[in-house]
Design a protein around this motif. Structure first.
Motif, PDB file in Angstrom:
ATOM      1  N   ASN A  83      -3.633 -10.854   4.932  1.00  0.00           N
ATOM      2  CA  ASN A  83      -3.287 -11.598   6.263  1.00  0.00           C
ATOM      3  C   ASN A  83      -2.205 -11.264   7.300  1.00  0.00           C
ATOM      4  O   ASN A  83      -1.540  -9.984   7.499  1.00  0.00           O
ATOM      5  CB  ASN A  83      -2.074 -13.087   5.702  1.00  0.00           C
TER       6      ASN A  83
ATOM      7  N   GLU B  62       1.490 -16.075   4.501  1.00  0.00           N
ATOM      8  CA  GLU B  62       1.163 -15.543   3.447  1.00  0.00           C
ATOM      9  C   GLU B  62       0.814 -13.861   3.468  1.00  0.00           C
ATOM     10  O   GLU B  62      -0.144 -13.116   3.133  1.00  0.00           O
ATOM     11  CB  GLU B  62      -0.300 -16.018   3.725  1.00  0.00           C
TER      12      GLU B  62
ATOM     13  N   ARG C 198       1.336 -10.072   3.287  1.00  0.00           N
ATOM     14  CA  ARG C 198       1.999  -9.266   1.897  1.00  0.00           C
ATOM     15  C   ARG C 198       1.656  -7.308   2.430  1.00  0.00           C
ATOM     16  O   ARG C 198       0.707  -7.365   3.054  1.00  0.00           O
ATOM     17  CB  ARG C 198       1.326  -9.598   0.463  1.00  0.00           C
TER      18      ARG C 198
END
Lengths: 346, 346
Positions: A22, A28, A30
């Motif tokens: 992402n 989101e 990571r």
């Protein structure tokens, strides 16, 4: 044991890589860690076949890189002069690095004058844990009844020439420690230096830091005292009168937090919301089969757009004021410009 | 008078544009200024025809944007947090912005801990001159026998939210002034704020700066004292005991330097190596015919590569040492890492 090679300091260097998923600056985002397992074929003309195994930077990277020499691994979360509060997620499986949130918003530390972002490379010591059920070792009694903050031990890496990217694993030596007390939690900050920095051989203890980096320790204490105030917090406090404790003391705290982590990962401690999943620690309750882990493919996406004022602004704080009793609500959620002078808000 | 339009503050805004030639971070880099002359046709469907006339940012941009309100123009040379020492060239025709050199090397100011680059937007007040043959107005007598540094007056723009790009022309108001003494030359630094900053209406004098930006003035003095030390200079000194003087005093110095500039550009002062060429000042000896100026076409080239350590490094200075008698030679030309602790060099 990780696949490794010897570097110029004779230290074996495990080979880690990152899998980014992402867009940076989104909730989101990571950063997963992987460990390379090199398989060299006998036929020397063949390329080395690399096999990547997902790992947890919290649990699968060894704390001690060279225990005899007292050299540690450090996982860098936040590069010097940057502001995005990246951190190892304690609760997500395999503990990827994520960007912390505050009240549902991505967290960017403000530039509290005269500092630009973080003033060191900031990160964590793997295989350590500040056990929240454990009152810390404190002969002076000055941490009172504070307890661990439930995270790996934090470390600040002070090499003055290097900006170390998020997700880097560095070999460092501890030089001292500061005991921040944040909302009643003990939040130790270990002062370390990358052993590959040419100055590292001149630095063995906390007094060497003041000698070679004059002003850095006072600025560090000042930075930690004030950095959450623009978010509406009271200034942080310190145990031990704000003194930096020496390398010997740092090593004692590191050992305690290493022991706490062993209780955690072996299932002997109450883990709460901490994910203890890992891929390399045999006979631990969190051990996963790497072949059954299905991470999405890595990406290399550009960061999401962020309002320029997040990065471009100073916040000025009235540090000398004896009337710091402003309310959290009066500052929270207001743009940085309104915090320029706290008196204005009262 | 420049083509102009009224902005939301009711101020007329001349329209300037830049012509960049050669790569940034090279000795050949030039930023020339041009003034737009709008010619609106009667037929409203036709586009506005813009005619660009080369100008000198030193001589052709008016000092006073609104003399009655005390609002000035400022030419920004160095954006906050950056390090490249861009400056209006006093000797080149039309005074383009160039990057200063030191001993034949492009000059980048070091990051002197705890500061990252310049801590304000830094630049110059057009149509001012610190006359080197002129001893400055000084009722306190504390500037001694220092004289002007032969450049336009320097200004620091303190808006905390805005990083202002090199070559921008901003409308600012003066709030105070600091008298730096650099190698026996008077080098005034006028403290200003962009009038478009929302805080500007709360700031009228130097005490307001301390109130709204606590710590900024002390840090500013500290910054100027030390910033040339990594290049091998002694720390800078200040007249008036390092005190910031008020807006009234700033306006007196500005007026003096405006008068000096008038003597310069009219040919009544010895110009030395200063180029007084301009395109808008009638009956001045340096007036050029714009049609006979043949600037190369503008380019938008990427910056030349620079060693990462120029930008990534801190320099630590032993500010408390009473033994600052290190020799210029011992530091000059050495990489920043060697300046980390001056004691090490002695």
């Amino acid at each position: 044991m990780a696949a490794s090679s010897l570097d110029s300091h004779g230290l074996s260097q495990p080979s880690y890589s990152l899998r980014r998923i992402n867009r940076p600056f989104t909730t989101e985002y990571r950063i997963y860690f992987e460990q390379q397992e090199n398989t060299t074929k006998n036929d020397t003309d063949s390329p080395i076949v690399k096999n990547s195994v997902p790992i947890s930077p919290f649990h699968d990277i060894p704390l001690y890189h060279d225990m005899e020499k007292g050299i540690l691994n450090m996982v860098v979360e936040i590069p010097r002069w940057s502001q995005a509060k990246f951190e190892i997620s304690r609760s997500k499986s395999l503990n990827p690095i994520i960007q912390d949130q505050l009240d549902g918003e991505l967290r960017f530390v403000k530039n509290c004058f005269p500092y630009k972002g973080y003033i060191w490379n900031y990160g964590a010591l793997p295989q350590t844990w500040e056990d929240p059920s454990h009152f810390m070792h404190d002969p002076a009694g000055s941490t009172g009844r504070t307890r661990g903050d439930n995270d790996p031990l934090d470390a600040i890496e002070i090499s003055p020439k290097s900006i170390i990217p998020t997700g880097s694993v560095k070999t460092v030596k501890p030089l001292g420690i500061l005991c921040l007390v944040d909302s009643g939690e003990t939040d130790w900050k270990v002062v370390v230096i990358d052993v590959h920095n040419p100055l590292a051989e001149k630095l063995d203890d906390i007094d060497d830091v003041e000698l070679h980096f004059p002003g850095l320790l006072d600025a560090t204490r000042d930075w930690f005292r004030w950095y959450k105030v623009p978010d509406g917090n009271e200034p942080n406090e310190f145990a031990f009168g704000g003194r930096f404790l020496d390398a010997n003391y740092a090593n004692k705290i590191i050992k305690e937090c290493s022991d706490a982590w062993e209780r955690l990962v072996s299932g002997r401690a109450e883990k709460g919301d901490v994910s203890i999943e890992n891929t390399t620690l045999k006979d631990t309750p969190g051990k996963l089969d790497p072949d059954e882990i299905d991470l999405p493919p890595g990406e290399d996406l550009s960061p999401a757009p962020i309002e320029p004022e997040v990065f471009d602004g100073w916040v000025f704080l009235d540090k000398d004021s004896s009337q710091l009793g402003y309310s959290r609500g009066s500052l929270l959620g207001q743009p940085a410009s309104l915090c320029i002078n706290l008196d204005v808000e009262k």
